[in-house]
Design an enzyme around this catalytic site. Structure first.
Site, short mmCIF file in Angstrom:
data_model
loop_
_atom_site.label_atom_id
_atom_site.label_comp_id
_atom_site.label_asym_id
_atom_site.label_seq_id
_atom_site.Cartn_x
_atom_site.Cartn_y
_atom_site.Cartn_z
CG HIS A 161 -1.89 0.99 1.42
ND1 HIS A 161 -1.64 2.26 1.85
CD2 HIS A 161 -3.21 0.92 1.18
CE1 HIS A 161 -2.77 2.94 1.89
NE2 HIS A 161 -3.75 2.16 1.48
CG ASP A 188 0.50 -2.36 6.15
OD1 ASP A 188 -0.52 -2.53 6.86
OD2 ASP A 188 0.49 -1.66 5.13
CD GLN A 212 -7.02 -4.40 3.91
OE1 GLN A 212 -7.96 -5.15 4.19
NE2 GLN A 212 -7.20 -3.12 3.66
CE LYS A 214 -7.64 -0.09 6.28
NZ LYS A 214 -7.98 0.19 4.91
CB CYS A 235 -3.79 3.36 -1.50
SG CYS A 235 -4.94 4.69 -1.22
N1 PMP Z 1 -1.78 -0.66 4.61
C1 PMP Z 1 -2.74 -1.40 4.03
C2 PMP Z 1 -2.40 -2.76 3.51
C3 PMP Z 1 -4.03 -0.87 3.92
O1 PMP Z 1 -5.00 -1.59 3.33
C4 PMP Z 1 -4.31 0.42 4.44
C5 PMP Z 1 -5.69 1.05 4.33
N2 PMP Z 1 -6.31 0.91 3.09
C6 PMP Z 1 -3.27 1.13 5.04
C7 PMP Z 1 -2.03 0.56 5.11
C8 PMP Z 1 -3.47 2.50 5.59
O2 PMP Z 1 -4.34 2.48 6.67
P1 PMP Z 1 -4.90 3.86 7.27
O3 PMP Z 1 -5.40 4.65 6.11
O4 PMP Z 1 -5.99 3.41 8.19
O5 PMP Z 1 -3.77 4.51 7.97
#
Ligand code: PMP
Length: 408
Positions: A124, A201, A204, A227, A365
């Site tokens: 991401h 990270d 997910q 999440k 993203c």
């Molecule tokens: N890493 C991953 C794999 C994600 O899916 C996301 C959120 N889509 C994030 C990081 C970022 O999370 P946040 O926007 O809640 O900080």
């Protein structure tokens, strides 16, 4: 057929009763954010109704109660991910802030020009850009582990990337664009053989697979409350005590200090050293309630249910002519990414929305992964504990309609 369990779980989530374009809502955008059960909504409201005050500072009753609520939530997070101590749990805004903290605090204090950070091709943006910023600041270099066509990390290539200049590995536990569950246990063992710490990270993963940071032996673990059925604006960085203790603060301000003069500041102990300013107490309380909710159902039960829905959706959607699945790893969570021959992902999303079905379309993203598959965007359906086999059928029927419209 759908189980009595999921029928009951659905009644815990008020938003699932809503209608969109006069159709019952079918919410399949859980990788972007999950819906909230009454327990979470009520816990936050109860905090504001009864306990609200600033934490860690006051001797008055409300302040003490707010502090107890906040620290109790930290304890719940600790137990949920099996951290060794509550002081290894740092409350932040979310995964993004957690990764930025590690990049700026650990990265800037420890890494030098020519050092290398290893990430994967499926990250991401929030696990790419903070490292790129660090590269610009320090001359550190980014190395990217390639993936195969199924969307799986190539472990042999990973092993070759680990070298004498590697200082950190930062990878997603589960990919948001593909749903791949990465072989993080093996990746951590390989990195530790050459004394390289690993950040996962977990954005997910946290709501879909069991996470035990001590069993994984990861050095950092980042996730967002929203999440996992918790509120937005609250998230967690787990870090091993010995690492966090050697890292400088990320931000300066109240609460993160022990004493301040104009000449010198002594920093507070963990975890407060990394929690400058008034924290999101209500958010932490809500997250605690979310973890209780998930814990009561049990991660094994949730996983089995989500796999069941995913398998049903995968077989229905993949048999529709003109649909290409993106991400077909052997180990997956409930994420179904696809492109349609007839329609752009945004059109798919818009037409499904008219039928009350919420999916995501775009680059999620993770623009480099779109490049990897040579597509500008994908449509993505992502499942949570309250999704049903029936909803998977509605999705497939909705996609048939998209084809009809485009061929008609
Ligand atoms: N890493 C991953 C794999 C994600 O899916 C996301 C959120 N889509 C994030 C990081 C970022 O999370 P946040 O926007 O809640 O900080």
């Amino acid at each position: 057929r759908d189980t009595q369990d999921v029928v009951r779980w659905r009644t815990d989530f008020p938003i699932l009763e809503s209608h969109v374009h006069e159709r019952p809502l079918v919410y399949l955008d859980n990788a972007a954010t999950t819906q909230k059960p009454y327990d979470v909504i009520e816990a936050e409201a109860r905090y504001y109704r009864h306990d609200n005050a600033n934490v860690h500072r006051g001797v008055h009753t409300l302040s003490q109660r707010a502090t107890e609520d906040y620290e109790a939530a930290r304890g719940k997070v600790q137990r949920f991910i099996n951290a060794a101590s509550p002081s290894e749990i740092i409350f932040l805004r979310g995964t993004t802030e957690a990764i930025n903290l590690v990049a700026q605090s650990y990265g800037r204090s420890r890494l030098r020009e020519g050092d290398e950070i290893v990430i994967s091709a499926m990250e991401h943006h929030s696990n790419i850009v903070p490292w790129q910023m660090l590269c610009q600041q320090t001359g550190v270099r980014l190395k990217v582990i390639p993936i195969n066509d199924a969307g799986e990390i190539q472990l042999d290539a990973y092993q070759r990337l680990l070298g004498p200049r590697t200082r950190l590995v930062a990878v997603s536990h589960v990919s948001n664009a593909l749903g791949t569950v990465n072989p993080v246990q093996t990746m951590i063992e390989l990195a530790h053989e050459i004394d390289v710490p690993v950040l996962l990270d977990g954005a997910q993963a946290i709501a879909h697979v069991p996470v035990d940071v001590q069993a994984l032996d990861c050095d950092f673990y980042a996730f967002s409350g929203h999440k996992i059925y918790g509120p937005m604006g609250i998230g967690v960085l787990y870090g091993k005590t010995e690492l966090l203790n050697t890292m400088p603060p990320y931000q300066g301000g109240g609460d993160m200090i022990r004493s301040v003069t104009f000449e010198h500041t002594e920093y507070n102990v963990l975890p407060f050293k990394f929690e400058a300013g008034t924290p999101n107490v209500a958010g932490a309380v809500g997250l605690g309630a979310a973890l209780d909710y998930v814990g009561n159902i049990g991660m094994e039960t949730i996983m089995a249910h989500e796999q069941n829905v995913l398998e049903h959706a995968t077989s229905l959607v993949s048999s529709i002519p003109g649909i290409r699945l993106i991400g077909t790893a052997r180990e997956k969570t409930g994420i179904l990414s696809f492109v349609m021959h007839e329609a752009h992902a945004h059109d798919v999303g818009t037409i499904l929305d008219r039928q009350g079905i919420a999916i995501r379309s775009g680059h999620h993203c993770a623009m480099p992964i779109m490049d990897r598959y040579g597509v500008p965007a994908t449509a993505r359906a992502s499942f949570a504990l309250y999704n049903t086999r029936f909803e998977a059928e509605l999705l497939a029927a909705g996609l048939e309609k998209v084809i009809e419209l485009f061929n008609g």
